[in-house]
Design an enzyme around this catalytic site. Structure first.
Site, PDB file in Angstrom:
ATOM      1  N   HIS A 139       1.012  -1.269  -0.456  1.00  0.00           N
ATOM      2  CA  HIS A 139      -0.284   0.584   0.400  1.00  0.00           C
ATOM      3  C   HIS A 139       0.718   1.005  -0.237  1.00  0.00           C
ATOM      4  O   HIS A 139       2.047   1.404   0.216  1.00  0.00           O
ATOM      5  CB  HIS A 139      -0.765   0.583   1.047  1.00  0.00           C
ATOM      6  CG  HIS A 139      -0.513   0.320   2.782  1.00  0.00           C
ATOM      7  ND1 HIS A 139      -0.895   0.205   3.155  1.00  0.00           N
ATOM      8  CD2 HIS A 139       0.634   0.643   2.887  1.00  0.00           C
ATOM      9  CE1 HIS A 139      -0.452   0.280   4.750  1.00  0.00           C
ATOM     10  NE2 HIS A 139       0.571   1.077   4.570  1.00  0.00           N
ATOM     11  N   GLU A 144      -4.807   0.284   0.391  1.00  0.00           N
ATOM     12  CA  GLU A 144      -5.059  -1.365   0.454  1.00  0.00           C
ATOM     13  C   GLU A 144      -4.960  -1.865  -0.509  1.00  0.00           C
ATOM     14  O   GLU A 144      -5.647  -1.312  -1.610  1.00  0.00           O
ATOM     15  CB  GLU A 144      -5.775  -1.355   1.364  1.00  0.00           C
ATOM     16  CG  GLU A 144      -5.914  -0.656   3.168  1.00  0.00           C
ATOM     17  CD  GLU A 144      -4.401  -1.790   3.771  1.00  0.00           C
ATOM     18  OE1 GLU A 144      -3.665  -1.243   3.450  1.00  0.00           O
ATOM     19  OE2 GLU A 144      -4.669  -1.373   4.923  1.00  0.00           O
TER      20      GLU A 144
HETATM   21  P1  PGA Z   1       6.360   2.268   7.795  1.00  0.00           P
HETATM   22  O1  PGA Z   1       5.051   2.462   7.263  1.00  0.00           O
HETATM   23  O2  PGA Z   1       7.320   3.719   7.273  1.00  0.00           O
HETATM   24  O3  PGA Z   1       6.442   2.462   9.741  1.00  0.00           O
HETATM   25  O4  PGA Z   1       7.163   0.616   7.521  1.00  0.00           O
HETATM   26  C1  PGA Z   1       4.982   2.731   5.766  1.00  0.00           C
HETATM   27  C2  PGA Z   1       4.096   1.892   5.333  1.00  0.00           C
HETATM   28  O5  PGA Z   1       3.334   1.788   5.985  1.00  0.00           O
HETATM   29  O6  PGA Z   1       2.807   3.176   4.524  1.00  0.00           O
END
Ligand code: PGA
Length: 264
Positions: A139, A144
């Protein structure tokens, strides 16, 4: 697509900050699209340092954040409002009235609100530089899997995988948000330039699908293949599953030689 391979998360943050700071210096009234999460933390740290030590000036810049959890007010320590304040805005000279983050306080009229967020982006002249992270499920923002590749800002139902990934940030017993307001994939693709950051082995499969897989709504980040100016900045662990790593290094070397302006 430009794929910039870096050693580790620290280098990813520094390279991203270098590009953002160059954009701010080139156009002080730049419109930035900003992301939260653990990945861009190093970039924000570096930008704060550039503000303090190298007078990087955000006073004329405008920002639009990608997303916010539905149900978390701005004072909730787990909200993205809070994340942005504590990791970035409270340390630099952004003007309050030019900061935009989707509201987590709404309980109704989501569509109307999301249309107004899109309008604000338009009124600001569109996003010049959009920063993105990527989820394990591919995503971008909270788009999603199976989000329309033409989607605009809207309320989005989170997958259980995303809910689990975020559980670690929430105190035990606290209700975990099930939905978010997020810019759509179409909104993101309207940005003039896109930087997407990824670090760590847990992102390797999503990164490979986004860069080398077919364009598919099953992997939202693969839609970035449709954009003419995207730079992936990824560390070795996140690059692990890419099959064309040597070619990406060669492209980078030749870009430095022939069209260095693309790396500015
Ligand atoms: P994260 O999240 O940088 O905490 O891994 C990235 C995202 O879900 O877009």
């Amino acid at each position: 697509m430009l794929v910039v391979l870096k050693q580790d998360a620290r280098e990813v943050g520094q390279e991203a900050a270098r590009i953002v700071s160059a954009a701010v210096r080139a156009k002080p009234s730049v419109v930035l699209g900003l992301a939260t999460g653990s990945t861009p933390l190093g970039m924000y740290e570096e930008l704060v340092s550039l503000h303090k030590k190298a007078s990087l000036d955000f006073s004329k810049a405008t920002s639009f954040n990608l997303d916010e959890y539905v149900g978390l007010g701005p004072d909730n320590p787990q909200s993205f409002h809070h994340f942005m304040q504590s990791n970035f805005f409270s340390h630099v000279n952004f003007s309050k009235d030019r900061i935009h983050i989707p509201s987590g306080d709404l309980r109704t009229n989501y569509s109307e609100y999301c249309l107004s967020y899109e309008d604000e982006i338009k009124k600001a002249g569109g996003i010049d530089l959009q920063i993105l992270g990527i989820g394990r499920n591919g995503h971008i923002g909270f788009n999603e899997p199976n989000s329309s590749l033409a989607s605009r800002t809207r309320l989005k139902e989170l997958t259980l995988e995303t809910v689990e990934d975020n559980r670690r940030f929430l105190p035990k017993g606290e209700e975990i948000p099930e939905c978010a307001i997020t810019m759509g994939i179409g909104t993101i693709l309207d940005a003039r330039r896109i930087l997407i950051l990824a670090t760590g082995k847990s992102k390797a499969a999503a990164v490979a699908k986004a860069i080398e897989g077919p364009i598919s709504s099953s992997v939202s980040a693969s839609a970035l293949q449709l954009h003419p100016d995207v730079t992936f900045i990824i560390d070795e662990d996140a690059a692990y599953a890419l099959t064309q790593r040597d070619y990406y290094r060669r492209v980078l070397e030749l870009t430095k030689k022939y069209t260095p302006e693309k790396l500015a």
